[in-house]
Design a protein around this motif. Structure first.
Motif, PDB file in Angstrom:
ATOM      1  N   PHE A  49       0.870  -1.170   0.000  1.00 21.12           N
ATOM      2  CA  PHE A  49       0.000   0.000   0.000  1.00 21.12           C
ATOM      3  C   PHE A  49       0.908   1.221   0.000  1.00 21.12           C
ATOM      4  N   MET A  50       0.330   2.351  -0.338  1.00 18.33           N
ATOM      5  CA  MET A  50       1.078   3.602  -0.356  1.00 18.33           C
ATOM      6  C   MET A  50       0.723   4.407   0.878  1.00 18.33           C
ATOM      7  N   SER A  51       1.716   4.626   1.726  1.00 15.09           N
ATOM      8  CA  SER A  51       1.526   5.431   2.925  1.00 15.09           C
ATOM      9  C   SER A  51       1.925   6.864   2.609  1.00 15.09           C
ATOM     10  N   PRO A  52       1.059   7.829   2.926  1.00 19.92           N
ATOM     11  CA  PRO A  52       1.416   9.232   2.683  1.00 19.92           C
ATOM     12  C   PRO A  52       2.674   9.671   3.446  1.00 19.92           C
ATOM     13  N   THR A  53       2.954   9.019   4.564  1.00 22.10           N
ATOM     14  CA  THR A  53       4.118   9.411   5.365  1.00 22.10           C
ATOM     15  C   THR A  53       5.346   8.531   5.165  1.00 22.10           C
ATOM     16  N   HIS A  54       5.156   7.281   4.718  1.00 20.72           N
ATOM     17  CA  HIS A  54       6.283   6.347   4.609  1.00 20.72           C
ATOM     18  C   HIS A  54       6.507   5.807   3.205  1.00 20.72           C
ATOM     19  N   GLY A  55       5.697   6.207   2.245  1.00 20.26           N
ATOM     20  CA  GLY A  55       5.843   5.708   0.876  1.00 20.26           C
ATOM     21  C   GLY A  55       5.277   4.300   0.736  1.00 20.26           C
ATOM     22  N   PHE A  56       5.698   3.605  -0.336  1.00 20.75           N
ATOM     23  CA  PHE A  56       5.214   2.242  -0.546  1.00 20.75           C
ATOM     24  C   PHE A  56       5.759   1.338   0.550  1.00 20.75           C
ATOM     25  N   MET A  57       4.876   0.495   1.065  1.00 19.81           N
ATOM     26  CA  MET A  57       5.247  -0.409   2.132  1.00 19.81           C
ATOM     27  C   MET A  57       4.560  -1.741   1.904  1.00 19.81           C
ATOM     28  N   ASN A  58       5.318  -2.833   2.038  1.00 22.69           N
ATOM     29  CA  ASN A  58       4.674  -4.135   1.933  1.00 22.69           C
ATOM     30  C   ASN A  58       4.187  -4.564   3.323  1.00 22.69           C
ATOM     31  N   LEU A  59       3.377  -5.611   3.338  1.00 24.37           N
ATOM     32  CA  LEU A  59       2.769  -6.030   4.601  1.00 24.37           C
ATOM     33  C   LEU A  59       3.768  -6.652   5.557  1.00 24.37           C
ATOM     34  N   ASP A  60       4.896  -7.155   5.038  1.00 24.56           N
ATOM     35  CA  ASP A  60       5.961  -7.616   5.930  1.00 24.56           C
ATOM     36  C   ASP A  60       6.474  -6.456   6.777  1.00 24.56           C
ATOM     37  N   VAL A  61       6.804  -5.350   6.127  1.00 23.72           N
ATOM     38  CA  VAL A  61       7.307  -4.181   6.850  1.00 23.72           C
ATOM     39  C   VAL A  61       6.195  -3.586   7.716  1.00 23.72           C
ATOM     40  N   ALA A  62       4.985  -3.560   7.202  1.00 20.51           N
ATOM     41  CA  ALA A  62       3.865  -3.005   7.964  1.00 20.51           C
ATOM     42  C   ALA A  62       3.600  -3.819   9.234  1.00 20.51           C
ATOM     43  N   THR A  63       3.780  -5.132   9.173  1.00 22.03           N
ATOM     44  CA  THR A  63       3.620  -5.977  10.360  1.00 22.03           C
ATOM     45  C   THR A  63       4.665  -5.608  11.407  1.00 22.03           C
ATOM     46  N   GLN A  64       5.892  -5.439  10.953  1.00 16.77           N
ATOM     47  CA  GLN A  64       6.976  -5.046  11.869  1.00 16.77           C
ATOM     48  C   GLN A  64       6.696  -3.681  12.480  1.00 16.77           C
ATOM     49  N   ARG A  65       6.277  -2.740  11.638  1.00 15.02           N
ATOM     50  CA  ARG A  65       6.001  -1.379  12.113  1.00 15.02           C
ATOM     51  C   ARG A  65       4.849  -1.402  13.124  1.00 15.02           C
ATOM     52  N   TYR A  66       3.833  -2.219  12.856  1.00 12.95           N
ATOM     53  CA  TYR A  66       2.686  -2.323  13.758  1.00 12.95           C
ATOM     54  C   TYR A  66       3.136  -2.801  15.135  1.00 12.95           C
ATOM     55  N   ALA A  67       3.932  -3.880  15.161  1.00 11.23           N
ATOM     56  CA  ALA A  67       4.423  -4.411  16.446  1.00 11.23           C
ATOM     57  C   ALA A  67       5.332  -3.386  17.128  1.00 11.23           C
ATOM     58  N   TRP A  68       6.223  -2.738  16.361  1.00 15.01           N
ATOM     59  CA  TRP A  68       7.126  -1.739  16.928  1.00 15.01           C
ATOM     60  C   TRP A  68       6.324  -0.578  17.523  1.00 15.01           C
ATOM     61  N   HIS A  69       5.330  -0.094  16.779  1.00 11.63           N
ATOM     62  CA  HIS A  69       4.543   1.053  17.230  1.00 11.63           C
ATOM     63  C   HIS A  69       3.886   0.762  18.577  1.00 11.63           C
ATOM     64  N   PHE A  70       3.348  -0.420  18.735  1.00 13.77           N
ATOM     65  CA  PHE A  70       2.702  -0.783  19.993  1.00 13.77           C
ATOM     66  C   PHE A  70       3.739  -0.860  21.111  1.00 13.77           C
ATOM     67  N   ARG A  71       4.885  -1.537  20.849  1.00 10.97           N
ATOM     68  CA  ARG A  71       5.943  -1.628  21.862  1.00 10.97           C
ATOM     69  C   ARG A  71       6.453  -0.240  22.243  1.00 10.97           C
ATOM     70  N   HIS A  72       6.565   0.638  21.245  1.00  8.62           N
ATOM     71  CA  HIS A  72       7.034   2.006  21.427  1.00  8.62           C
ATOM     72  C   HIS A  72       6.153   2.753  22.441  1.00  8.62           C
ATOM     73  N   HIS A  73       4.849   2.720  22.251  1.00  6.64           N
ATOM     74  CA  HIS A  73       3.952   3.420  23.169  1.00  6.64           C
ATOM     75  C   HIS A  73       3.852   2.722  24.523  1.00  6.64           C
ATOM     76  N   LEU A  74       3.903   1.406  24.531  1.00  9.26           N
ATOM     77  CA  LEU A  74       3.914   0.674  25.794  1.00  9.26           C
ATOM     78  C   LEU A  74       5.148   1.071  26.611  1.00  9.26           C
ATOM     79  N   ALA A  75       6.291   1.179  25.950  1.00 11.92           N
ATOM     80  CA  ALA A  75       7.534   1.565  26.633  1.00 11.92           C
ATOM     81  C   ALA A  75       7.459   3.004  27.158  1.00 11.92           C
ATOM     82  N   GLN A  76       6.745   3.879  26.459  1.00 15.00           N
ATOM     83  CA  GLN A  76       6.579   5.247  26.957  1.00 15.00           C
ATOM     84  C   GLN A  76       5.858   5.236  28.303  1.00 15.00           C
ATOM     85  N   ILE A  77       4.808   4.444  28.400  1.00 18.95           N
ATOM     86  CA  ILE A  77       4.052   4.363  29.649  1.00 18.95           C
ATOM     87  C   ILE A  77       4.894   3.690  30.729  1.00 18.95           C
TER      88      ILE A  77
END
Length: 175
Positions: free
Chosen positions: A138-166
């Protein structure tokens, strides 16, 4: 110092051409992360929930509601990528969404339940995908073209990122 508070697990760095074992590890993270979030916020008082995780940052409540909103958007992006050719993923003004009344007035329990539900469906979907399907894009307005492999990694990272903030807020404050 503020960058360490804002990005306690560091910036996102994708693994190109991950192995099936790596992919399964990320899917398992996505499965258990809602439970970790629930445990992390379980005994916080209202005052603590309304505490900013860093100066000028969101409150714990805003972070949790953002996680739910982001997860809904990510799930839709995945489904669009699986059913359309290179769709343009919608973006949203997360900074402005965090100022809306639902972020201020909705108990975090609502978003915790939503996160658990989305993750359950998301994991079911991810477990059914073939290696070929993880290459859909898919085409992300902020990250450009991204496949679902990378999107899966980003999804898991994003959640860990905010969990770590708390988690880091709780540690700094001695909660």
């Amino acid at each position: 110092m503020l960058d360490n508070i804002r990005f306690p697990i560091g910036q996102f760095e994708p693994v190109q051409n991950p192995t099936p074992e790596q992919r399964n590890k990320w899917i398992q993270e996505i499965l258990v992360l809602p439970k970790l979030l629930r445990l992390t916020v379980k005994n916080l008082s209202n005052e603590q929930i309304y505490t900013q995780y860093r100066p000028g940052g969101w409150t714990v409540q805003q972070v949790v509601h953002h996680m739910a909103d982001n997860n809904m958007n990510a799930f839709i992006r995945f489904k669009k990528a699986l059913t359309e050719d290179n769709p343009i993923a919608s973006s949203y003004r997360e900074d402005l969404w965090a100022e809306l009344s639902d972020y201020q007035n909705t108990p975090i329990e609502i978003s915790l339940n939503l996160i658990e539900s989305i993750h359950s469906r998301f994991v079911t979907l991810l477990c059914s995908l073939s290696t070929y399907e993880f290459q859909r894009t898919f085409m992300s307005p902020t990250h450009g073209f991204m496949n679902l492999d990378v999107a899966t990694q980003r999804y898991a990272w994003h959640f860990r990122h905010h969990l770590a903030q708390i988690e880091s807020l709780k540690q700094r404050m001695g909660w």
